[in-house]
Motif scaffolding. Sequence first.
Motif, PDB file in Angstrom:
ATOM      1  N   ASP A   1      34.290  10.271  28.813  1.00 54.19           N
ATOM      2  CA  ASP A   1      35.470  10.405  27.963  1.00 54.19           C
ATOM      3  C   ASP A   1      36.641   9.570  28.453  1.00 54.19           C
ATOM      4  O   ASP A   1      37.522   9.217  27.677  1.00 54.19           O
ATOM      5  CB  ASP A   1      35.880  11.878  27.861  1.00 54.19           C
TER       6      ASP A   1
ATOM      7  N   GLY B   1      36.569   6.437  29.531  1.00 56.42           N
ATOM      8  CA  GLY B   1      36.476   5.107  28.952  1.00 56.42           C
ATOM      9  C   GLY B   1      36.567   3.952  29.920  1.00 56.42           C
ATOM     10  O   GLY B   1      36.457   2.802  29.516  1.00 56.42           O
TER      11      GLY B   1
ATOM     12  N   SER C   1      27.630   2.656  24.117  1.00 56.78           N
ATOM     13  CA  SER C   1      27.786   2.828  22.673  1.00 56.78           C
ATOM     14  C   SER C   1      28.008   4.305  22.344  1.00 56.78           C
ATOM     15  O   SER C   1      27.695   5.191  23.148  1.00 56.78           O
ATOM     16  CB  SER C   1      26.539   2.319  21.942  1.00 56.78           C
ATOM     17  N   ALA C   2      28.530   4.564  21.161  1.00 54.88           N
ATOM     18  CA  ALA C   2      28.773   5.940  20.722  1.00 54.88           C
ATOM     19  C   ALA C   2      27.463   6.723  20.643  1.00 54.88           C
ATOM     20  O   ALA C   2      27.409   7.901  21.001  1.00 54.88           O
ATOM     21  CB  ALA C   2      29.485   5.942  19.375  1.00 54.88           C
ATOM     22  N   LYS C   3      26.393   6.056  20.202  1.00 49.58           N
ATOM     23  CA  LYS C   3      25.090   6.725  20.105  1.00 49.58           C
ATOM     24  C   LYS C   3      24.587   7.127  21.483  1.00 49.58           C
ATOM     25  O   LYS C   3      24.143   8.252  21.704  1.00 49.58           O
ATOM     26  CB  LYS C   3      24.070   5.825  19.421  1.00 49.58           C
ATOM     27  N   GLU C   4      24.661   6.198  22.444  1.00 53.45           N
ATOM     28  CA  GLU C   4      24.211   6.502  23.796  1.00 53.45           C
ATOM     29  C   GLU C   4      25.087   7.567  24.442  1.00 53.45           C
ATOM     30  O   GLU C   4      24.597   8.414  25.180  1.00 53.45           O
ATOM     31  CB  GLU C   4      24.182   5.237  24.654  1.00 53.45           C
ATOM     32  N   ARG C   5      26.392   7.526  24.163  1.00 51.89           N
ATOM     33  CA  ARG C   5      27.313   8.550  24.680  1.00 51.89           C
ATOM     34  C   ARG C   5      26.872   9.930  24.178  1.00 51.89           C
ATOM     35  O   ARG C   5      26.813  10.896  24.939  1.00 51.89           O
ATOM     36  CB  ARG C   5      28.734   8.225  24.213  1.00 51.89           C
ATOM     37  N   GLY C   6      26.515  10.007  22.887  1.00 50.99           N
ATOM     38  CA  GLY C   6      26.034  11.259  22.308  1.00 50.99           C
ATOM     39  C   GLY C   6      24.695  11.678  22.892  1.00 50.99           C
ATOM     40  O   GLY C   6      24.467  12.864  23.147  1.00 50.99           O
TER      41      GLY C   6
ATOM     42  N   LYS D   1      25.325  13.217  26.332  1.00 47.77           N
ATOM     43  CA  LYS D   1      25.900  14.559  26.233  1.00 47.77           C
ATOM     44  C   LYS D   1      24.863  15.571  25.743  1.00 47.77           C
ATOM     45  O   LYS D   1      24.808  16.697  26.247  1.00 47.77           O
ATOM     46  CB  LYS D   1      27.121  14.543  25.317  1.00 47.77           C
TER      47      LYS D   1
END
Length: 152
Positions: free
Chosen positions: A42, A44, A51-56, A59
């Motif tokens: 978070d 940054g 990427s947002a997908k990998e971040r998701g 998590k």
Amino acid sequence: MLALAAVTASAKIDSGSDGAPTKLNLSGSFEEQRVAIIKDLDGGKVYSEISAKERGDVKDALNRISGALQAPSGVQGLTEEQKTKVFNDQELVNAILTRAGEDSRLVCTREKVVGSHRPTTQCLTVAERRRMRESDQDTLRQKNRIILRGNN
């Protein structure tokens, strides 16, 4: 499977506060590591190139591991199938965070600008440098195609 038993043991956590990426350490307390990883995600800075997908994905995997370890008996109470799922989630998290940490590493170079004798410092992440190189190569290929078509 022996590595899973070490998940609940306490040890030093690789923290991202010094710029180094945090990843799941089998010898550390999982909950402390989960909190540190989410903080780095978070924040940054440490994982700026993820990427947002990998971040998701990271998590989600951390939440699945946390849920599996909530059993009162801990890792010892997990079935072989659950241990395999936890291990696979650990591998997923480590793979994504290692790659993102390497891509987010800042590299600085001193360069002289054309027409000046004064060197400047240019700092870019590894991923930014790769994108610039690929973009420059694409531009050269397009210009070569235009030149070749013009000669025909």
